[in-house]
Design an enzyme around this catalytic site. Structure first.
Site, PDB file in Angstrom:
ATOM      1  N   ARG A  74      11.192  92.965  29.271  1.00  0.00           N
ATOM      2  CA  ARG A  74      12.233  92.671  28.342  1.00  0.00           C
ATOM      3  C   ARG A  74      12.420  93.494  27.120  1.00  0.00           C
ATOM      4  O   ARG A  74      11.321  93.427  26.576  1.00  0.00           O
ATOM      5  CB  ARG A  74      12.155  91.153  27.757  1.00  0.00           C
ATOM      6  N   ASN A 112      22.584  90.001  30.458  1.00  0.00           N
ATOM      7  CA  ASN A 112      23.301  90.290  29.307  1.00  0.00           C
ATOM      8  C   ASN A 112      22.755  91.425  28.295  1.00  0.00           C
ATOM      9  O   ASN A 112      23.467  92.171  27.865  1.00  0.00           O
ATOM     10  CB  ASN A 112      23.379  88.898  28.518  1.00  0.00           C
ATOM     11  N   ASP A 136      21.299  83.278  36.252  1.00  0.00           N
ATOM     12  CA  ASP A 136      22.140  82.539  35.296  1.00  0.00           C
ATOM     13  C   ASP A 136      23.395  82.628  35.491  1.00  0.00           C
ATOM     14  O   ASP A 136      24.411  81.703  35.141  1.00  0.00           O
ATOM     15  CB  ASP A 136      21.637  82.677  33.692  1.00  0.00           C
ATOM     16  N   GLN A 283      12.174  79.647  40.649  1.00  0.00           N
ATOM     17  CA  GLN A 283      13.479  79.752  40.805  1.00  0.00           C
ATOM     18  C   GLN A 283      14.054  81.147  40.840  1.00  0.00           C
ATOM     19  O   GLN A 283      15.275  81.762  41.331  1.00  0.00           O
ATOM     20  CB  GLN A 283      14.724  79.047  39.833  1.00  0.00           C
TER      21      GLN A 283
END
Ligand code: F6P
Length: 357
Positions: A74, A112, A136, A283
Site C-alpha cells: 500500500r 481505489n 470490495d 477472504q
C-alpha cells in the site's frame, strides 16, 4: 516491439495473476514482440526502479494461483506528492524509471487508491491502462471487480459453517466480513449464506432494532440468528459524529473490531450470548474461483488489445455484461457504494433480512 511495465498495488486479491496472464497471453498471441518489466511490491517498485524482466514462462501456470507474482504494497495516494525520507520526489522517480526503460505503457492492477495514483501518472503524461481489482467491488465505473466473487465464496463458506454450529447450539453469531467503507461483500455473502441480519457501512444500524429482529426470530421459534457484519458497520449515533469525533472515539476503542462492540451491546442490552467469527484475510486468499478466472482473463485480454491499438488512459471494466473501457479520470477518486435504495437491499428486506435500520 512493445515495452510494457506492470505492477500490482494495494491489498491483494484472487485473480491478480490470472489478469496479468491474460494481458501477456493476448500480446504474445498477437505475434507482437513484447518486453515485460514487472515492478515489485506495487508503486514502490516503480519509484525505486525495482523490477524484473519477465518472459511468457513467468506467466505459465498462474491462472489458478492466488496472490500476485509481483508482490504488492500500500502506497497511499496522499503521500505520493511528499518526498520520501531521503528527499526523493516519488512522482518524478516513477516518471524517470518509465522513461529510462522506454516503456510504451504501464499496466496497473489495483483498487481505489491505486487508481488515483494511476490517473495522476496519466496526467503526468505516462501511458497507463488499469485493471480493477478488489474484493470490495467498490470501484467506480465497473459493475464488477475481480477478486470480489472469490471473496464472496469464502465469506459464504464461513457463514455456512457457522450456520450448522449456530443451529446446534441455538446461538447468535456474528460473522465479520471485510469492507471498511462499503458493504457489497457483506451484502452478497450475507444473502448467499442466508444471514438473518446484515449490517453494512452504508446503512447505519440501531442496536435496538437489531435486538428486535433477534427477538422476533425467537418468537417465531428460531433457535439461532446469523448476522453478517461489515468491518465498517456503523451505528446511527456514530454516523452522526464528525470525522474528528469518530477518530477521538476510536483512540480509546476497547474492542478488536466493530463486531465485538455489537456483540457486547447485544449481550448487555438483552442478556443474550453472542459469538464472533472473523474470517479476515482468508477472504483475500487462495485460488480465484472459476468466475474470477474467466473474468480476469477477459479483462486482461482487453487490456492487451488496447495496448496493441495504442489506446491508453483507460480502466478496463465491466458494464451491463460487457467488457468496456472507462476513461481513468472518470474512475479515480470515486467509490461505488451500496445505495440503501438499491433493489438488492429492497429484495433482501422482502425476504425478511434486517439491516437494523
Ligand atoms: O483490499 C481491500 C481490503 O481487503 C478491505 O476489504 C479490508 O478492509 C482491507 O483491505 C484490509 O487491509 P489490510 O490488508 O491492509 O489489513
Amino acid at each position: 516491439m512493445k515495452r510494457i511495465g506492470m505492477l500490482t498495488s494495494g491489498g491483494d486479491c484472487q485473480a491478480l495473476n490470472a489478469a496479468m496472464r491474460g494481458v501477456v497471453k493476448c500480446l504474445s498471441c498477437s505475434g507482437e514482440d513484447v518486453e515485460i518489466y514487472g515492478f515489485l511490491d506495487g508503486y514502490k517498485g516503480l519509484i525505486y526502479g525495482d523490477f524484473r524482466m519477465l518472459t511468457g514462462q513467468d506467466f505459465a501456470g498462474i491462472l489458478t494461483k492466488g496472490g500476485t507474482i509481483l508482490g504488492s504494497s500500500r502506497t497511499p495516494f496522499k503521500l505520493m506528492r511528499e518526498p520520501d525520507e531521503n528527499g526523493l520526489d516519488k512522482v518524478e522517480a516513477m516518471k524517470q524509471n518509465y522513461y529510462k526503460l522506454k516503456l510504451d505503457c504501464m499496466v496497473i492492477l489495483g483498487g481505489n487508491g491505486t487508481h488515483k495514483t494511476a490517473n495522476m501518472l496519466r496526467e503526468e503524461g505516462l501511458n497507463v491502462i488499469t485493471l480493477p481489482k478488489t474484493i470490495d467491488n467498490d470501484l467506480w465505473g465497473t459493475d464488477m471487480t475481480f477478486g470480489f466473487q472469490s471473496a464472496v465464496d469464502i465469506a459464504t463458506d464461513c457463514i455456512d459453517c457457522i450456520h450448522t454450529t449456530a443451529s446446534s447450539h441455538g446461538r447468535i453469531f456474528i460473522v465479520e466480513v471485510m469492507g471498511h467503507k462499503v458493504g457489497w461483500l457483506t451484502l452478497n455473502a450475507g444473502m448467499a449464506g442466508g444471514a438473518d441480519i446484515i449490517l453494512i457501512p452504508e446503512i447505519p444500524y440501531d442496536i435496538d432494532k437489531v435486538i428486535k429482529a433477534i427477538n422476533e426470530r425467537e418468537a417465531r421459534g428460531s433457535r439461532f440468528t446469523i448476522m453478517a457484519v461489515a468491518e465498517g458497520a456503523i451505528s446511527k449515533e456514530d454516523a452522526k459524529l464528525s470525522k474528528k469525533e469518530l477518530k477521538e472515539k476510536m483512540k480509546n476503542y476497547p474492542y478488536p473490531s466493530v463486531s465485538y462492540e455489537i456483540a457486547d451491546k447485544i449481550q448487555k442490552k438483552s442478556g443474550k450470548e453472542v459469538r464472533v467469527t472473523v474470517p479476515g484475510h482468508t477472504q483475500r486468499g487462495g485460488s480465484p474461483c472459476p468466475y474470477d478466472r474467466v473474468f480476469a482473463t477477459r479483462l486482461g485480454a482487453e487490456a492487451g488489445r488496447l495496448i496493441l491499438q495504442g489506446e491508453y488512459g483507460f480502466m478496463v471494466g465491466y458494464k451491463n455484461r460487457e467488457i468496456v473501457r472507462v476513461p481513468l479520470e472518470e474512475v479515480a477518486g470515486k467509490l461505488k457504494m451500496v445505495s440503501p435504495d438499491a433493489t438488492i437491499v429492497q429484495e433482501a428486506k422482502m425476504v425478511g433480512i434486517s439491516f437494523g435500520d
